[in-house]
Design an enzyme around this catalytic site. Structure first.
Site, short mmCIF file in Angstrom:
data_model
loop_
_atom_site.label_atom_id
_atom_site.label_comp_id
_atom_site.label_asym_id
_atom_site.label_seq_id
_atom_site.Cartn_x
_atom_site.Cartn_y
_atom_site.Cartn_z
N SER A 2 -30.04 1.92 2.84
CA SER A 2 -30.24 1.99 4.30
C SER A 2 -30.68 0.62 4.80
O SER A 2 -31.58 0.01 4.23
CB SER A 2 -31.33 3.01 4.62
OG SER A 2 -31.81 2.80 5.94
N HIS A 12 -25.73 2.70 4.40
CA HIS A 12 -26.27 3.84 5.15
C HIS A 12 -26.89 3.30 6.44
O HIS A 12 -27.77 2.45 6.42
CB HIS A 12 -27.33 4.54 4.30
CG HIS A 12 -27.95 5.74 4.91
ND1 HIS A 12 -27.41 7.00 4.80
CD2 HIS A 12 -29.09 5.88 5.62
CE1 HIS A 12 -28.19 7.87 5.43
NE2 HIS A 12 -29.22 7.22 5.93
N ASP A 17 -28.77 4.25 9.96
CA ASP A 17 -29.58 5.30 10.59
C ASP A 17 -29.52 5.18 12.11
O ASP A 17 -30.11 4.28 12.70
CB ASP A 17 -31.02 5.18 10.10
CG ASP A 17 -31.15 5.58 8.64
OD1 ASP A 17 -30.80 6.73 8.33
OD2 ASP A 17 -31.57 4.73 7.83
N MET A 23 -30.60 6.53 15.60
CA MET A 23 -31.73 7.30 16.16
C MET A 23 -31.74 7.14 17.68
O MET A 23 -31.54 6.04 18.19
CB MET A 23 -33.05 6.78 15.60
CG MET A 23 -33.11 6.79 14.08
SD MET A 23 -34.74 6.31 13.50
CE MET A 23 -34.47 6.30 11.72
N HIS A 56 -25.78 8.08 9.57
CA HIS A 56 -26.70 9.22 9.58
C HIS A 56 -27.20 9.38 11.01
O HIS A 56 -28.03 8.61 11.47
CB HIS A 56 -27.84 8.93 8.59
CG HIS A 56 -28.92 9.97 8.56
ND1 HIS A 56 -30.12 9.76 7.92
CD2 HIS A 56 -28.98 11.22 9.07
CE1 HIS A 56 -30.88 10.83 8.06
NE2 HIS A 56 -30.22 11.73 8.75
N MET A 69 -29.32 10.79 13.66
CA MET A 69 -30.55 11.51 13.99
C MET A 69 -30.64 11.54 15.51
O MET A 69 -31.43 10.81 16.14
CB MET A 69 -31.75 10.80 13.35
CG MET A 69 -31.83 11.06 11.85
SD MET A 69 -32.85 9.85 10.99
CE MET A 69 -31.62 8.56 10.76
N MET A 80 -33.02 15.69 3.37
CA MET A 80 -34.04 14.68 3.71
C MET A 80 -35.28 14.91 2.86
O MET A 80 -35.77 16.05 2.74
CB MET A 80 -34.44 14.79 5.18
CG MET A 80 -33.39 14.41 6.20
SD MET A 80 -32.88 12.68 6.15
CE MET A 80 -34.44 11.80 6.32
N ASP A 119 -32.39 11.30 0.92
CA ASP A 119 -32.74 10.19 1.81
C ASP A 119 -34.21 10.30 2.18
O ASP A 119 -34.63 11.30 2.75
CB ASP A 119 -31.85 10.28 3.06
CG ASP A 119 -32.11 9.17 4.06
OD1 ASP A 119 -32.87 8.24 3.75
OD2 ASP A 119 -31.54 9.25 5.17
C1 DX5 Z 1 -35.37 7.93 7.70
C2 DX5 Z 1 -33.99 7.41 7.41
C3 DX5 Z 1 -33.85 6.82 6.06
C4 DX5 Z 1 -34.74 5.62 5.82
C5 DX5 Z 1 -34.89 5.46 4.36
O1 DX5 Z 1 -35.33 8.70 8.84
O2 DX5 Z 1 -33.04 8.45 7.51
O3 DX5 Z 1 -32.49 6.50 5.79
O4 DX5 Z 1 -34.23 4.43 6.34
O5 DX5 Z 1 -35.83 4.46 4.13
P1 DX5 Z 1 -36.81 4.56 2.86
O6 DX5 Z 1 -35.93 4.48 1.65
O7 DX5 Z 1 -37.68 3.39 3.05
O8 DX5 Z 1 -37.53 5.87 2.95
ZN ZN Z 2 -30.98 8.01 6.76
#
Ligand code: DX5
Ligand code: ZN
Length: 220
Positions: free
Chosen positions: A8, A31, A33, A35, A64, A66, A135, A173
């Site tokens: 990520s 990956h 993220d 948001m 991903h 969110m 998750m 994740d």
């Molecule tokens: C959290 C994300 C993850 C995050 C993982 O909401 O979906 O992908 O970036 O980061 P680490 O590996 O630091 O938990």
């Molecule tokens: Zn993620």
């Protein structure tokens, strides 16, 4: 398919995103993220950012989402060039239709579960999905502590996936590192997101290799 490592970039230096992705050349996917400050209390990228990143790397993008209302917004990420698009089942109004739309436009479709969301009610959806994401932290931020309470769900998801033919990938994740990846692999995960573990390492690509070796040995 075997073990896959999908770093990520959430905790990478986002002002130099293409350079940061170039530091993880042996990864299987990047990956990303997404948001929206509604589904989770944090705000990151949109489709135009990912379209730009896709044009600067040969690695496929694993988005991903969110976000609220993935039903209306997920296809924009397919069109941006993401090879895999993951929506949260807690946010989707019509997950079957959404998964079919993502696949119909040529990307892999995946469904994510927050730590408190069980997998059992969605067993019949597995045939519609290329990947399930369990998750292992509450979504929203990188660098959180791995939640061991999610391990039984990883085992259950692996059992259900095997019951339905074993084609669906099982991604974890959140808090995945050299300390926790073996537990996840032993429980049946085969796709591993790691954010801070990779980007806090002096050599991120070497960390990708170490995580891969550890997961492969634990999965045997
Ligand atoms: C959290 C994300 C993850 C995050 C993982 O909401 O979906 O992908 O970036 O980061 P680490 O590996 O630091 O938990
Ligand atoms: Zn993620």
């Amino acid at each position: 398919m075997g073990i896959q490592i999908t770093p990520s970039v959430l905790n990478a230096d986002l002002s130099r995103l293409a350079d940061e992705v170039a530091r993880i050349g042996s990864a299987d996917w990047v990956h990303v993220d997404v948001m929206d400050n509604h589904f989770v209390p944090n705000l990151t990228f949109g489709p135009s950012m990912l379209e730009s990143l896709a044009s600067h790397t040969d690695l496929p993008l694993d988005a991903h989402l969110m976000i609220d209302d993935p039903d209306s917004n997920a296809l924009a990420y397919v069109e941006a060039g993401c090879g895999s698009v993951t929506f949260h089942v807690e946010a989707a109004r019509a997950p079957v239709r959404l998964a079919r739309e993502i696949r119909g436009h040529g990307a892999r479709a995946a469904m994510a579960l927050r730590p408190a969301t069980p997998i059992e009610p969605y067993e019949e959806l597995l045939a519609e999905l290329d990947m399930v994401l369990v998750m292992t932290v509450e979504p929203g931020f990188g660098g959180q502590k791995f939640l061991d309470l999610c391990l039984p769900k990883i085992r259950t998801a692996r059992r259900l996936i095997e019951k339905h033919g074993g084609e669906t990938w099982l991604q974890v994740d959140g808090g995945v590192s050299l300390e926790t990846i073996e537990r996840c692999a032993e429980a049946g995960a085969d796709v591993f997101v790691a954010g801070s573990a990779v980007y806090s390492a002096d050599d991120p690509d070497r960390m990708v290799a170490e995580l891969r070796t550890m997961a492969e040995e634990a999965a045997r």
